[in-house]
Design an enzyme around this catalytic site. Sequence first.
Site, PDB file in Angstrom:
ATOM      1  N   ASN A   7     158.469  26.811  44.266  1.00 33.85           N
ATOM      2  CA  ASN A   7     158.328  26.318  45.637  1.00 33.85           C
ATOM      3  C   ASN A   7     157.329  25.163  45.615  1.00 33.85           C
ATOM      4  O   ASN A   7     156.116  25.377  45.503  1.00 33.85           O
ATOM      5  CB  ASN A   7     157.826  27.469  46.526  1.00 33.85           C
ATOM      6  CG  ASN A   7     157.748  27.075  47.990  1.00 33.85           C
ATOM      7  OD1 ASN A   7     157.983  25.917  48.356  1.00 33.85           O
ATOM      8  ND2 ASN A   7     157.416  28.022  48.828  1.00 33.85           N
ATOM      9  N   LYS A  14     154.123  26.438  43.679  1.00 33.78           N
ATOM     10  CA  LYS A  14     154.036  27.870  43.371  1.00 33.78           C
ATOM     11  C   LYS A  14     155.181  28.225  42.442  1.00 33.78           C
ATOM     12  O   LYS A  14     156.277  27.674  42.578  1.00 33.78           O
ATOM     13  CB  LYS A  14     154.205  28.699  44.653  1.00 33.78           C
ATOM     14  CG  LYS A  14     153.036  28.621  45.579  1.00 33.78           C
ATOM     15  CD  LYS A  14     153.219  29.620  46.726  1.00 33.78           C
ATOM     16  CE  LYS A  14     152.436  29.167  47.931  1.00 33.78           C
ATOM     17  NZ  LYS A  14     153.013  29.492  49.202  1.00 33.78           N
ATOM     18  N   ARG A  88     163.053  26.158  45.885  1.00 33.59           N
ATOM     19  CA  ARG A  88     163.175  26.302  47.322  1.00 33.59           C
ATOM     20  C   ARG A  88     163.284  24.895  47.914  1.00 33.59           C
ATOM     21  O   ARG A  88     162.437  24.043  47.655  1.00 33.59           O
ATOM     22  CB  ARG A  88     161.933  26.997  47.871  1.00 33.59           C
ATOM     23  CG  ARG A  88     161.998  27.145  49.355  1.00 33.59           C
ATOM     24  CD  ARG A  88     160.777  27.824  49.865  1.00 33.59           C
ATOM     25  NE  ARG A  88     160.935  28.077  51.288  1.00 33.59           N
ATOM     26  CZ  ARG A  88     159.988  28.582  52.035  1.00 33.59           C
ATOM     27  NH1 ARG A  88     158.827  28.896  51.498  1.00 33.59           N
ATOM     28  NH2 ARG A  88     160.186  28.786  53.314  1.00 33.59           N
ATOM     29  N   HIS A 177     163.420  29.574  57.153  1.00 32.31           N
ATOM     30  CA  HIS A 177     163.013  30.867  56.571  1.00 32.31           C
ATOM     31  C   HIS A 177     164.230  31.680  56.125  1.00 32.31           C
ATOM     32  O   HIS A 177     164.185  32.917  56.092  1.00 32.31           O
ATOM     33  CB  HIS A 177     162.241  31.751  57.589  1.00 32.31           C
ATOM     34  CG  HIS A 177     160.909  31.226  58.011  1.00 32.31           C
ATOM     35  ND1 HIS A 177     160.480  31.275  59.307  1.00 32.31           N
ATOM     36  CD2 HIS A 177     159.900  30.668  57.297  1.00 32.31           C
ATOM     37  CE1 HIS A 177     159.260  30.762  59.397  1.00 32.31           C
ATOM     38  NE2 HIS A 177     158.894  30.381  58.181  1.00 32.31           N
ATOM     39  N   LEU A 204     157.136  36.949  60.898  1.00 29.61           N
ATOM     40  CA  LEU A 204     155.952  36.511  61.652  1.00 29.61           C
ATOM     41  C   LEU A 204     154.840  36.152  60.673  1.00 29.61           C
ATOM     42  O   LEU A 204     154.109  37.011  60.191  1.00 29.61           O
ATOM     43  CB  LEU A 204     155.488  37.628  62.598  1.00 29.61           C
ATOM     44  CG  LEU A 204     156.563  38.270  63.495  1.00 29.61           C
ATOM     45  CD1 LEU A 204     155.964  39.387  64.342  1.00 29.61           C
ATOM     46  CD2 LEU A 204     157.231  37.224  64.398  1.00 29.61           C
ATOM     47  N   ARG A 236     151.920  26.018  66.052  1.00 31.94           N
ATOM     48  CA  ARG A 236     153.042  25.319  66.699  1.00 31.94           C
ATOM     49  C   ARG A 236     153.330  25.963  68.048  1.00 31.94           C
ATOM     50  O   ARG A 236     153.245  27.179  68.192  1.00 31.94           O
ATOM     51  CB  ARG A 236     154.307  25.429  65.843  1.00 31.94           C
ATOM     52  CG  ARG A 236     154.227  24.730  64.527  1.00 31.94           C
ATOM     53  CD  ARG A 236     155.620  24.729  63.878  1.00 31.94           C
ATOM     54  NE  ARG A 236     155.550  24.328  62.499  1.00 31.94           N
ATOM     55  CZ  ARG A 236     156.056  25.046  61.495  1.00 31.94           C
ATOM     56  NH1 ARG A 236     156.679  26.175  61.733  1.00 31.94           N
ATOM     57  NH2 ARG A 236     155.963  24.619  60.263  1.00 31.94           N
ATOM     58  N   GLU A 381     160.791  35.933  49.023  1.00 32.68           N
ATOM     59  CA  GLU A 381     161.668  34.772  48.918  1.00 32.68           C
ATOM     60  C   GLU A 381     161.861  34.377  47.455  1.00 32.68           C
ATOM     61  O   GLU A 381     162.922  33.892  47.058  1.00 32.68           O
ATOM     62  CB  GLU A 381     161.067  33.598  49.711  1.00 32.68           C
ATOM     63  CG  GLU A 381     161.119  33.842  51.211  1.00 32.68           C
ATOM     64  CD  GLU A 381     160.060  33.092  51.996  1.00 32.68           C
ATOM     65  OE1 GLU A 381     158.854  33.316  51.725  1.00 32.68           O
ATOM     66  OE2 GLU A 381     160.426  32.309  52.880  1.00 32.68           O
TER      67      GLU A 381
HETATM   68  P1  ADP Z   1     153.037  31.138  56.005  1.00 34.63           P
HETATM   69  O1  ADP Z   1     153.886  31.448  54.779  1.00 34.63           O
HETATM   70  O2  ADP Z   1     153.804  30.717  57.199  1.00 34.63           O
HETATM   71  O3  ADP Z   1     151.828  30.303  55.737  1.00 34.63           O
HETATM   72  P2  ADP Z   1     152.225  33.920  55.834  1.00 34.63           P
HETATM   73  O4  ADP Z   1     153.467  34.715  55.868  1.00 34.63           O
HETATM   74  O5  ADP Z   1     151.457  33.834  54.568  1.00 34.63           O
HETATM   75  O6  ADP Z   1     152.445  32.516  56.497  1.00 34.63           O
HETATM   76  O7  ADP Z   1     151.266  34.530  56.957  1.00 34.63           O
HETATM   77  C1  ADP Z   1     150.025  33.983  57.228  1.00 34.63           C
HETATM   78  C2  ADP Z   1     149.487  34.646  58.482  1.00 34.63           C
HETATM   79  O8  ADP Z   1     149.407  36.055  58.279  1.00 34.63           O
HETATM   80  C3  ADP Z   1     148.093  34.148  58.831  1.00 34.63           C
HETATM   81  O9  ADP Z   1     148.026  33.728  60.171  1.00 34.63           O
HETATM   82  C4  ADP Z   1     147.257  35.397  58.632  1.00 34.63           C
HETATM   83  O10 ADP Z   1     146.243  35.473  59.557  1.00 34.63           O
HETATM   84  C5  ADP Z   1     148.234  36.518  58.902  1.00 34.63           C
HETATM   85  N1  ADP Z   1     147.720  37.768  58.357  1.00 34.63           N
HETATM   86  C6  ADP Z   1     147.529  38.106  57.078  1.00 34.63           C
HETATM   87  N2  ADP Z   1     146.961  39.338  57.000  1.00 34.63           N
HETATM   88  C7  ADP Z   1     146.780  39.769  58.282  1.00 34.63           C
HETATM   89  C8  ADP Z   1     146.234  40.947  58.891  1.00 34.63           C
HETATM   90  N3  ADP Z   1     145.732  41.946  58.165  1.00 34.63           N
HETATM   91  N4  ADP Z   1     146.222  41.018  60.230  1.00 34.63           N
HETATM   92  C9  ADP Z   1     146.695  40.017  60.967  1.00 34.63           C
HETATM   93  N5  ADP Z   1     147.217  38.900  60.467  1.00 34.63           N
HETATM   94  C10 ADP Z   1     147.269  38.769  59.151  1.00 34.63           C
END
Ligand code: ADP
Length: 394
Positions: A7, A14, A88, A177, A204, A236, A381
């Site tokens: 990715n 990554k 990806r 996604h 999410l 966003r 993924e």
């Molecule tokens: P992306 O791939 O879109 O960057 P991720 O799937 O890695 O996102 O998710 C990142 C989000 O997950 C961050 O906003 C982080 O705060 C949230 N997150 C991770 N662990 C926790 C937790 N224990 N409680 C709440 N939110 C969490």
Amino acid sequence: MKILSVNAGSSSLKFQAYEMPEEKVLISGVFERIGINNSFYTIKINGEKIKTETVLNNHEDAVKILAQELIKNNVVSDLKEIEGVGHRVVHGGEDYADSVIINDDVLNTIEELSDLAPLHNPANLIGIRAFMKEIPSATQVACFDTAFHQTINKERYLYALPNEWHDKYGVRKYGFHGMSHRYVSNKVSELIGKENSKIIVCHLGNGGSISAVKDGKCIDTSMGFTPNAGIVMGSRSGDIDYSIIPYIMKKTGMNIDDVDTTLNKKSGVLGISEVSSDFRDVEAKYDENDEKSIMAINLFVNSVVGYISKYYVELGGVDAIAFTAGVGENSDFVRKMILEKLECLGIKINEEVNRSMRLGKEGIISDDTSSVACYVIPTDEEVMIARDTYNLVK
Ligand code: ADP
């Protein structure tokens, strides 16, 4: 067969190496701050994590070091053992409904689609070209984030705009996604043991999207022409009335790029909470009764509940709702808020199990009496990319 799953972002790369079809992870890592000062990379192997600071002027530097690390760590003795590299790629437009082996035509199409994904496709291409150079014997495969959503029918992907905008300029819902929605919906389908299943997947993370999946095929998704549409996200806005854009430009003198940046990077949970785009920070402030953080989480939850309800109707009832990605996998607090708002559909959460479901745990979080089974499924993924690559190479 040894397969790499890659990715590449604009300043990061990554990777995971797999033994396929066993899906055994041999080594994984990430190169960060490529082309910026203080570059470094982290490698994970045999439960150990090693960080190394080094100069990474470009992605080619990163891929060269990656190749050396594969040999140094005895993952391969010769790079020819890597038979496939899966990449990806964010945008596959209307051209790709599946992953494909990369040839010149595919490279050209990904390049042409850069207009639709200016931040992502060019970075993905740089990654692909670096691997083509370093491991020329491997089959390179493109796995598109949009592909899974290509089964959405025209009534749901078309915007009510002049047809010419779609026909000539490709304006339509694409959805993103896709690798995650496909992985999670497949997994839930296996868990419920039903071939004809109706599943809502809630991805999410910092970015977020929701999809409706019927019999393994996506029939609708919340992201649109770009990843900015749909639910409220970390930074966003998600769905807004487009008239806000010219209005705020006239009122403030902001130009279109400023407004675009604000909608992308300064809105969502960050914009409302004025705390952070990271849900952990905002949840901590929520617990301290910070009004703006409470409002931000409520807006987020309402937008998720709105899409789940819409897809519940589009699917004609559902067998399962699944939560995935950073917030979906870890925040029992957010999951509880969402599922409690769906009680009118007969959905009942098991609070105790929900609280324990985090940090990579997979399982059911609804009560036995719930009308719909609700799951937490850690997304993967990378393995999806490895599977597609393996199947195409094989
Ligand atoms: P992306 O791939 O879109 O960057 P991720 O799937 O890695 O996102 O998710 C990142 C989000 O997950 C961050 O906003 C982080 O705060 C949230 N997150 C991770 N662990 C926790 C937790 N224990 N409680 C709440 N939110 C969490």
